[in-house]
Design an enzyme around this catalytic site. Sequence first.
Site, mmCIF file in Angstrom:
data_model
loop_
_atom_site.group_PDB
_atom_site.id
_atom_site.type_symbol
_atom_site.label_atom_id
_atom_site.label_comp_id
_atom_site.label_asym_id
_atom_site.label_seq_id
_atom_site.Cartn_x
_atom_site.Cartn_y
_atom_site.Cartn_z
ATOM 1 N N GLN A 56 11.619 -6.836 -5.123
ATOM 2 C CA GLN A 56 12.012 -5.501 -5.627
ATOM 3 C C GLN A 56 12.921 -4.865 -5.171
ATOM 4 O OE1 GLN A 56 8.420 -3.383 -3.704
ATOM 5 N NE2 GLN A 56 8.915 -4.620 -1.904
ATOM 6 N N HIS A 71 -0.595 8.413 5.985
ATOM 7 C CA HIS A 71 -1.216 7.142 6.976
ATOM 8 C C HIS A 71 -2.304 7.480 7.746
ATOM 9 C CE1 HIS A 71 3.163 5.749 6.256
ATOM 10 N NE2 HIS A 71 2.412 4.644 5.954
ATOM 11 N N GLU A 78 6.035 -0.882 5.963
ATOM 12 C CA GLU A 78 6.607 0.180 6.972
ATOM 13 C C GLU A 78 6.347 0.321 8.333
ATOM 14 O OE1 GLU A 78 4.755 1.038 4.068
ATOM 15 O OE2 GLU A 78 5.368 3.090 3.443
ATOM 16 N N ASP A 114 2.020 -8.660 4.934
ATOM 17 C CA ASP A 114 2.978 -7.839 3.918
ATOM 18 C C ASP A 114 3.734 -9.115 3.274
ATOM 19 O OD1 ASP A 114 3.742 -5.129 3.178
ATOM 20 O OD2 ASP A 114 5.348 -6.318 2.822
ATOM 21 N N ASP A 118 1.395 -13.206 1.370
ATOM 22 C CA ASP A 118 0.654 -12.732 0.362
ATOM 23 C C ASP A 118 -0.824 -12.456 0.932
ATOM 24 O OD1 ASP A 118 -1.115 -12.401 -1.873
ATOM 25 O OD2 ASP A 118 -0.099 -14.131 -3.067
ATOM 26 N N ASP A 137 -3.032 -1.308 2.163
ATOM 27 C CA ASP A 137 -2.101 -0.215 1.931
ATOM 28 C C ASP A 137 -0.977 -0.971 1.032
ATOM 29 O OD1 ASP A 137 -0.132 1.740 2.382
ATOM 30 O OD2 ASP A 137 0.437 1.378 4.081
#
Length: 390
Positions: free
Chosen positions: A61, A91, A122, A142, A175, A193
């Site tokens: 991305q 959060h 993040e 993530d 993944d 998230d």
Amino acid sequence: IFSFGKATGNTKHSQKRTPTMSDIEAQRAKAGFTFSEDVSPGLKVEMELKSLLLSTQSQYQKIDVIDTYFGRTLVTDGKTQSAEFDEFAYHESLVHPPMMKSAILANDDAKPRSIFIGGGGELATAREVLRHKSVERLVMVDLDEKVIEVSKRYLPEWGGEKVESDPRLELIVGDAYAYLMDTTEKFDVIIMDISDPIEAGPGIMLYTKEFYAHAKTLLNSKNGVFVTQAGCADSIPPKHAKEGEQDTSCFGPIKNTLSTIFDCVIPYSTNIPSFAGDWGFVMAFNAQSENTSPHENATQIAAWTNESTNLIDELIEQRITKKGIKENGHKENGHKENGHKENGHKEETDALSFYDGITHQRMFSLTKPLRKSLILDTRIMTKENPIFMF
């Protein structure tokens, strides 16, 4: 979308002389860079772009870090992911209700112990989980390593090196779907998230009935709680959220899909200004005994949504590590407290900036129009029939 807008005006009186620096500065004052974002069909928000701190591309991305009305902001593929102004509200809303519910179900001060986070690049979701004294192990998976690195460098207050170096955290770049499908480890709380379920997006499989059924098997039976972010949850759903197959909201379908797997499913919402509206979350858990009736499940749901404000506040006080020290009315995370203190005066901050007993009741008290919209929405998300957000 970043653009440079220019104001137009009558310049006929200045065309016969060479512009001075004052003239140039005056014209510059009428123009400026802007950040605009399409948030739903027919609705776009636009604000001043104070600075563009980073614009880069990962394998998955486009990643931008910008400074706007909402402070430093992480944007991926043109969509706001997290902003300095209100990231704590998002959060804390995602993390603490399921963590508290797991503790209540376990009736054990030492739980929840083991937590899984899917996404959360993040590091702020991990930050909130690690505030719980009971946590012994946190696995975070993530997909995009570049988001993690960018966040550590440009958004250190979100968690940064302090969170990454916590010995309780196992941070895996990979993944989340594949990890959960392969693991045999059990967790007290699973927190998703992840990216919105958009067409061609990497997270769509993590919103399906098949995935939720598997996730249920990875939860500890007594106190296991699952939670996911669930997209836009406007208190007054707009017209485009009432058009059947053209519906671009996923709050209802996520609730419905989880309801096919878990006994107790509870939607809730929080206003996130940088997301241009109310944002939805859905948490799910099973009844404490087998073969409970729908009435018994509804009673359990009502008990949580109407939980005592005093109990929530006591749990926060007992279970969550305080943030640190504030001086002169400022919190450690930069948010100013109401009122003021004399110079040099210090005291402990509240454990949390947003979530408490009263806020809990507000989050779980959905508006009448939104409740009606959820009743009318019967869609379910499966591998064969996914539903995509705008």
